[in-house]
Write a protein that holds these residues in place. Structure first.
Motif, PDB file in Angstrom:
ATOM      1  N   ALA A 346       0.846  -1.195   0.000  1.00 14.09           N
ATOM      2  CA  ALA A 346       0.000   0.000   0.000  1.00 14.09           C
ATOM      3  C   ALA A 346       0.882   1.245   0.000  1.00 14.09           C
ATOM      4  O   ALA A 346       1.966   1.258   0.588  1.00 14.09           O
ATOM      5  N   LEU A 347       0.407   2.279  -0.663  1.00 14.56           N
ATOM      6  CA  LEU A 347       1.149   3.532  -0.774  1.00 14.56           C
ATOM      7  C   LEU A 347       1.243   4.220   0.592  1.00 14.56           C
ATOM      8  O   LEU A 347       0.252   4.348   1.304  1.00 14.56           O
ATOM      9  N   ASP A 348       2.443   4.653   0.954  1.00  9.62           N
ATOM     10  CA  ASP A 348       2.645   5.433   2.174  1.00  9.62           C
ATOM     11  C   ASP A 348       2.612   6.909   1.797  1.00  9.62           C
ATOM     12  O   ASP A 348       3.563   7.442   1.229  1.00  9.62           O
ATOM     13  N   ARG A 349       1.505   7.570   2.118  1.00 10.38           N
ATOM     14  CA  ARG A 349       1.338   8.975   1.723  1.00 10.38           C
ATOM     15  C   ARG A 349       2.348   9.912   2.378  1.00 10.38           C
ATOM     16  O   ARG A 349       2.582  11.014   1.903  1.00 10.38           O
ATOM     17  N   ALA A 350       2.943   9.487   3.479  1.00 15.55           N
ATOM     18  CA  ALA A 350       3.937  10.321   4.164  1.00 15.55           C
ATOM     19  C   ALA A 350       5.215  10.480   3.346  1.00 15.55           C
ATOM     20  O   ALA A 350       6.022  11.366   3.605  1.00 15.55           O
ATOM     21  N   ASN A 351       5.387   9.606   2.351  1.00 16.71           N
ATOM     22  CA  ASN A 351       6.617   9.635   1.548  1.00 16.71           C
ATOM     23  C   ASN A 351       6.394  10.165   0.137  1.00 16.71           C
ATOM     24  O   ASN A 351       7.207   9.920  -0.752  1.00 16.71           O
ATOM     25  N   ILE A 352       5.292  10.875  -0.084  1.00 16.50           N
ATOM     26  CA  ILE A 352       5.028  11.450  -1.407  1.00 16.50           C
ATOM     27  C   ILE A 352       5.549  12.885  -1.440  1.00 16.50           C
ATOM     28  O   ILE A 352       5.080  13.738  -0.683  1.00 16.50           O
ATOM     29  N   PRO A 353       6.516  13.173  -2.312  1.00 12.80           N
ATOM     30  CA  PRO A 353       7.033  14.543  -2.371  1.00 12.80           C
ATOM     31  C   PRO A 353       6.090  15.469  -3.123  1.00 12.80           C
ATOM     32  O   PRO A 353       5.312  15.033  -3.967  1.00 12.80           O
ATOM     33  N   GLY A 354       6.174  16.752  -2.793  1.00  5.59           N
ATOM     34  CA  GLY A 354       5.431  17.780  -3.530  1.00  5.59           C
ATOM     35  C   GLY A 354       6.406  18.786  -4.099  1.00  5.59           C
ATOM     36  O   GLY A 354       7.378  19.172  -3.434  1.00  5.59           O
ATOM     37  N   CYS A 355       6.181  19.205  -5.343  1.00  2.58           N
ATOM     38  CA  CYS A 355       7.070  20.172  -6.002  1.00  2.58           C
ATOM     39  C   CYS A 355       6.248  21.285  -6.642  1.00  2.58           C
ATOM     40  O   CYS A 355       5.226  21.012  -7.275  1.00  2.58           O
ATOM     41  N   THR A 356       6.692  22.513  -6.463  1.00  2.00           N
ATOM     42  CA  THR A 356       6.063  23.670  -7.109  1.00  2.00           C
ATOM     43  C   THR A 356       7.141  24.420  -7.876  1.00  2.00           C
ATOM     44  O   THR A 356       8.177  24.782  -7.304  1.00  2.00           O
ATOM     45  N   TYR A 357       6.874  24.649  -9.173  1.00  2.00           N
ATOM     46  CA  TYR A 357       7.926  25.129 -10.067  1.00  2.00           C
ATOM     47  C   TYR A 357       7.840  26.626 -10.322  1.00  2.00           C
ATOM     48  O   TYR A 357       8.044  27.098 -11.440  1.00  2.00           O
ATOM     49  N   CYS A 358       7.527  27.377  -9.272  1.00  2.00           N
ATOM     50  CA  CYS A 358       7.582  28.826  -9.376  1.00  2.00           C
ATOM     51  C   CYS A 358       9.060  29.244  -9.301  1.00  2.00           C
ATOM     52  O   CYS A 358       9.957  28.415  -9.249  1.00  2.00           O
ATOM     53  N   HIS A 359       9.286  30.541  -9.298  1.00  2.00           N
ATOM     54  CA  HIS A 359      10.661  31.036  -9.191  1.00  2.00           C
ATOM     55  C   HIS A 359      10.737  31.898  -7.945  1.00  2.00           C
ATOM     56  O   HIS A 359      10.174  32.971  -7.946  1.00  2.00           O
ATOM     57  N   PRO A 360      11.328  31.437  -6.845  1.00  2.00           N
ATOM     58  CA  PRO A 360      12.116  30.215  -6.651  1.00  2.00           C
ATOM     59  C   PRO A 360      11.239  28.971  -6.492  1.00  2.00           C
ATOM     60  O   PRO A 360      10.076  29.081  -6.156  1.00  2.00           O
ATOM     61  N   GLN A 361      11.860  27.806  -6.732  1.00  2.00           N
ATOM     62  CA  GLN A 361      11.147  26.535  -6.631  1.00  2.00           C
ATOM     63  C   GLN A 361      10.901  26.147  -5.171  1.00  2.00           C
ATOM     64  O   GLN A 361      11.599  26.593  -4.268  1.00  2.00           O
ATOM     65  N   ILE A 362       9.887  25.280  -4.995  1.00  2.00           N
ATOM     66  CA  ILE A 362       9.585  24.723  -3.673  1.00  2.00           C
ATOM     67  C   ILE A 362       9.540  23.202  -3.796  1.00  2.00           C
ATOM     68  O   ILE A 362       9.036  22.675  -4.790  1.00  2.00           O
ATOM     69  N   ALA A 363      10.043  22.508  -2.777  1.00  2.00           N
ATOM     70  CA  ALA A 363       9.931  21.048  -2.748  1.00  2.00           C
ATOM     71  C   ALA A 363       9.863  20.601  -1.293  1.00  2.00           C
ATOM     72  O   ALA A 363      10.511  21.186  -0.422  1.00  2.00           O
ATOM     73  N   SER A 364       9.067  19.566  -1.036  1.00  2.00           N
ATOM     74  CA  SER A 364       8.926  19.088   0.342  1.00  2.00           C
ATOM     75  C   SER A 364       8.475  17.643   0.370  1.00  2.00           C
ATOM     76  O   SER A 364       7.940  17.120  -0.607  1.00  2.00           O
ATOM     77  N   VAL A 365       8.695  17.019   1.517  1.00  2.00           N
ATOM     78  CA  VAL A 365       8.173  15.678   1.758  1.00  2.00           C
ATOM     79  C   VAL A 365       7.934  15.542   3.263  1.00  2.00           C
ATOM     80  O   VAL A 365       8.677  16.102   4.077  1.00  2.00           O
ATOM     81  N   GLY A 366       6.888  14.824   3.633  1.00  2.00           N
ATOM     82  CA  GLY A 366       6.634  14.537   5.036  1.00  2.00           C
ATOM     83  C   GLY A 366       6.006  15.686   5.792  1.00  2.00           C
ATOM     84  O   GLY A 366       5.409  16.597   5.210  1.00  2.00           O
ATOM     85  N   LEU A 367       6.169  15.661   7.107  1.00  2.00           N
ATOM     86  CA  LEU A 367       5.492  16.604   7.993  1.00  2.00           C
ATOM     87  C   LEU A 367       6.211  17.944   8.076  1.00  2.00           C
ATOM     88  O   LEU A 367       7.453  17.995   8.089  1.00  2.00           O
ATOM     89  N   THR A 368       5.430  19.012   8.122  1.00  2.00           N
ATOM     90  CA  THR A 368       5.996  20.311   8.461  1.00  2.00           C
ATOM     91  C   THR A 368       6.331  20.299   9.951  1.00  2.00           C
ATOM     92  O   THR A 368       5.885  19.430  10.701  1.00  2.00           O
ATOM     93  N   GLU A 369       7.106  21.300  10.397  1.00  2.00           N
ATOM     94  CA  GLU A 369       7.438  21.374  11.828  1.00  2.00           C
ATOM     95  C   GLU A 369       6.170  21.487  12.668  1.00  2.00           C
ATOM     96  O   GLU A 369       6.030  20.819  13.696  1.00  2.00           O
ATOM     97  N   GLU A 370       5.226  22.314  12.200  1.00  2.00           N
ATOM     98  CA  GLU A 370       3.974  22.514  12.917  1.00  2.00           C
ATOM     99  C   GLU A 370       3.158  21.220  13.005  1.00  2.00           C
ATOM    100  O   GLU A 370       2.672  20.845  14.077  1.00  2.00           O
ATOM    101  N   LYS A 371       3.032  20.512  11.866  1.00  2.00           N
ATOM    102  CA  LYS A 371       2.254  19.261  11.849  1.00  2.00           C
ATOM    103  C   LYS A 371       2.922  18.182  12.697  1.00  2.00           C
ATOM    104  O   LYS A 371       2.245  17.358  13.321  1.00  2.00           O
ATOM    105  N   ALA A 372       4.242  18.165  12.715  1.00  2.00           N
ATOM    106  CA  ALA A 372       4.963  17.175  13.519  1.00  2.00           C
ATOM    107  C   ALA A 372       4.665  17.384  15.000  1.00  2.00           C
ATOM    108  O   ALA A 372       4.434  16.423  15.751  1.00  2.00           O
TER     109      ALA A 372
END
Length: 471
Positions: A346-372
């Motif tokens: 089964a897919l582990d959603r916690a390990n799905i990266p997200g990418c946004t290609y604006c300038h500057p770029q954004i990329a993340s995976v997992g919990l933010t500090e707040e969510k953690a």
């Protein structure tokens, strides 16, 4: 007469559907795919890929305008030829569409072009140019995707009010652009049109832009985009749009509750998606929540033999998530049909990266500090700024940072958050680490190549434990 009976039929050919079909075929299953429009779906034809082609053109323009920062002189005036930029983007999309067509032939997958409607869990009709076909299979995978959500008081008209589709092939260049919504799609188009010379305003109803990202990333991006000339309104809402031949008048309530009316030449609506699950015979076959098909970890619905993947199922609504679900469903189906040796997970959603290609770029995976912290973790978090990274300075891209979040007790990597140059290419290092259930110890012992921006990943881990070397 084409075959009408298969092991697997896939309804929809986006990055979930066509990948599922390929994996089924690789496993020896007789496979068909049904598509009403273009092979490759939204992602290849109208989404992920052609938008990156547009953003690349905007990036090149940005570099040319800042050539002096690199000791170079540009002798001519730099102008954006929007028609040529769009033409290049459409050429990229066409090439990839042809690539998927080739993959279908290579893997001997039957393609039925037309509108598919389920007549049962494992049967459907396809209405195409050559009339109606009746198809059946041992298993059916629904991969019908989603579409842009309209504003209730101003539906997209393709002239003044746009969704992503018109924004990719614009009839004219916006002079003053309103972007409603600051998720990945909204921010990418805001970034593109700002770089192309439009006066851009972004309105976001939540208290920060790119609200799924870490707060530090949101704050950095807002400051950076404002510096680039954008107007960013958070905690704000568009209450009404009056559309005319000349443009749109928007009534916007700001964060303080004050309502003002502003005129724009065009408006892009990027307020989320609606799943393509209505009118295709799903009503009695599956359970739905707000139109999204409910599935188990393998993609099974409540009807035996009927599966679903991708944007028509619960999020995150990302192409790579759809592809992974497609492979998982294909292997689970093959296992049910008696193939030995497969062990789908089964897919582990916690390990799905997200990418946004604006300038500057954004990329993340997992919990933010707040969510953690909300999840009950005692955390160690560290940030390393690109200004401390030699390669970033040499590239003239010293604005940005890498942030990592760890469980203080176990050392588990809970999340990683990056903003700056090329971070969408670097995030995979942390994704692999999370998938392998890494701790700070392994990451600290990993040797990162020099000089690369990726060294900031190492430094952010060190910073989480008070050991950063270059700040």
């Amino acid at each position: 007469m084409a075959d009408t009976q298969y092991d697997v039929i896939v309804l929809g050919s986006g990055p979930g559907g066509y990948v599922a079909a390929i994996r089924c075929a690789q496993l020896g299953l007789k496979t068909a795919i049904v598509e009403r429009e273009l092979l490759g779906g939204i992602c290849l034809n109208w989404g992920c890929i052609p938008t990156k082609a547009l953003l690349r053109s905007a990036e090149i323009k940005h570099f040319m305008e800042h050539a002096g920062d690199y000791g170079l002189k540009v002798a001519c005036k730099i102008e954006a030829d929007l028609e040529a930029v769009v033409k290049r983007s459409r050429g990229v999309a066409k090439q990839l569409n042809q690539g998927v067509t080739h993959l279908m032939k290579k893997n001997k997958i039957a393609v039925h072009m037309g509108e598919g409607t389920l007549t049962g869990p494992t049967s459907l009709t396809v209405k195409g140019e050559e009339g109606e076909e009746k198809l059946s299979a041992k298993h059916v995978i629904v991969a019908t995707g989603a579409r842009a959500r309209d504003l209730p008081f101003a539906k997209a008209d393709g002239k003044r009010v746009w969704t992503y589709r018109t924004a990719m092939t614009p009839p004219d260049m916006p002079k003053k652009l309103l972007v409603i919504g600051s998720g990945a799609i909204g921010i990418e188009f805001a970034s593109f049109y700002n770089d192309m010379g439009a006066d851009v305003t972004v309105v976001e109803m939540l208290d920060r832009i790119v609200p799924v990202e870490d707060k530090d990333v949101s704050a950095f991006l807002e400051k950076n985009l404002t510096k680039q000339g954008m107007t960013i309104m958070t905690g704000a809402g568009v209450e009404d749009l009056k559309v005319s031949d000349k443009g749109v008048k928007a009534k916007i309530k700001d964060a303080k509750g004050k309502v003002g009316e502003t005129e724009f030449s065009h408006c892009i609506v990027a307020i989320g998606i609606v799943p393509n699950t209505e009118g295709i015979g799903l009503d009695k076959l599956v359970e739905m929540d707000r139109g999204f098909i409910q599935i188990d970890g393998m993609g099974r619905t409540k009807s035996k033999g009927l599966w679903a993947i991708g944007d028509c199922t619960p999020g995150p609504w990302l192409a790579h998530k759809a592809s992974h679900e497609g492979v998982t469903a294909a292997e689970a189906i093959a296992t049910e049909l008696g193939l030995k040796g497969l062990h789908p997970h089964a897919l582990d959603r916690a390990n799905i990266p997200g990418c946004t290609y604006c300038h500057p770029q954004i990329a993340s995976v997992g919990l933010t500090e707040e969510k953690a912290k909300e999840a009950g973790h005692e955390v160690k978090a560290g940030t390393f700024p690109f200004i401390g990274n030699g390669k970033a300075i040499a590239l003239g891209e010293a604005e940005g940072f890498c942030k990592t979040v760890f469980d203080a007790k176990t050392g588990e990597l809970l999340g990683a958050h990056m903003v700056g140059a090329e971070v969408t290419e670097m995030i995979q290092g942390f994704v692999v680490g999370k998938t392998l259930e890494t701790t700070e110890a392994e990451l600290m012992q990993t040797v990162f190549p020099h000089p690369t921006i990726s060294e900031s990943m190492h430094e952010s881990v060190l910073a989480s434990y008070g050991r950063a070397l270059h700040i």
